[in-house]
Design a protein around this motif. Structure first.
Motif: not given
Length: 310
Positions: A209-210, A199-200, A144-148, A215-216
């Motif tokens: 797309r990330a 994971e991919g 969820t931190w990715k959105i921030l 996408c980490n």
């Protein structure tokens, strides 16, 4: 006057949760009367009288039906999919008013059973740690931190609540990621002798797309490009790293690390390590050796050494 913290021997008091947190305000204050009696027990004179004060009322916003449903769902999920040490939490609130409708944690304990022989000892020895209220604990936010992160990467100088704070003395303003910036995800990234995975295997990938693929590698490299300063400021601007302030006991604020976090933590762990080394030395030099104190200090020293190395 009677002391404010006076409590009668047989008076009930809050032992856990909200009852304990608001105990002083809920119980009120006992009264007292000092009288003079004759040999027959008759009251001859009232020397002093202090009226009791009724405690305050506490009104909760919890919805009992919702709370029971959340607890039942958690119990079923842990039974079906949980490990021997697993736990979970569920929080439901009214987004318009901020009222908490459900604050469920599992596994949990029942205060009313504390008088049962062995019940409290069983809670303390349970590897699932039911004494923890997971609904008010601080947890890593995960993906969820990715959105921030996207806000910080596209608008690093526009922090919620006002203009951006100073990122550091003498530091130049941080530029946003260039429009359409991409990187390559090959499922693994190496940095400072450590390996980070995804994971991919996403190949050439941009922000949109990330987010879709979570996408980490994209977010690792994007964070490297803009630095931790904007991420910290955006996290704090959105209320992370501080309690939400709704009067719930044991609520943890969490932590939003910044550029200097590692250095500060390293110094703090170094001081802790030195303190436990000295403590262990003092125990060994004592006239009477205390095995229990020695083992406890050695365990704390081992833990401090682990965090100092990592």
């Amino acid at each position: 006057p009677l002391p404010d913290d006076l409590r009668l021997l047989r008076e009930q008091y809050g032992r856990a949760g909200l009852e304990r947190f608001y105990d002083k305000r809920l119980r009120g204050h006992p009264g007292a009367k000092v009288v003079v009696r004759d040999v027959r027990g008759n009251v001859r004179r009232v020397v002093r009288e202090e009226a009791p004060q009724v405690g305050e009322d506490l009104e909760l916003t919890l919805d009992v039906d919702v709370q029971r449903a959340a607890e039942a769902a958690l119990d079923e999920a842990l039974q079906r999919h949980g490990t021997p040490t697993a736990g979970g939490a569920a929080v439901l609130f009214d987004i318009r008013s901020g009222e908490i409708l459900s604050l469920a944690s599992a596994p949990r304990y029942e205060v009313r059973r504390f008088k049962e022989p062995g019940y409290f000892a069983g809670i303390r020895e349970d590897p699932r740690r039911p004494q923890l209220h997971r609904a008010v604990m601080a947890y890593p936010p995960g993906s969820t931190w990715k959105i921030l992160s996207c806000f910080a990467m596209t608008s690093p100088q526009s922090v919620p609540g006002g203009p951006s704070a100073v990122l550091g003395e003498g530091q130049e303003p941080v530029e946003a990621l260039p429009s359409g910036w991409t990187t390559v995800c090959q499922q693994r990234m190496h940095r400072n002798q450590r390996s980070f995975t995804c994971e991919g295997f996403h190949g050439r990938i941009g922000m949109q797309r990330a987010i879709e693929r979570s996408c980490n590698i994209f977010f690792f490299r994007a964070a490297d490009k803009i630095g931790l300063g904007p991420l910290k400021l955006w996290g704090q601007g959105l209320g992370l790293g501080q309690p939400i302030g709704i009067g719930i006991p044991s609520e943890q604020a969490g932590l939003v690390p910044g550029p200097d976090y590692k250095e500060v933590a390293y110094l703090r762990q170094g001081r802790s390590l030195q303190a436990w080394v000295e403590r262990l030395h003092d125990i060994q030099q004592a006239p009477v050796f205390d095995p229990a104190a020695f083992n406890a200090a050695r365990a704390r020293l081992s833990r401090a050494a682990f965090w100092y190395r990592n």
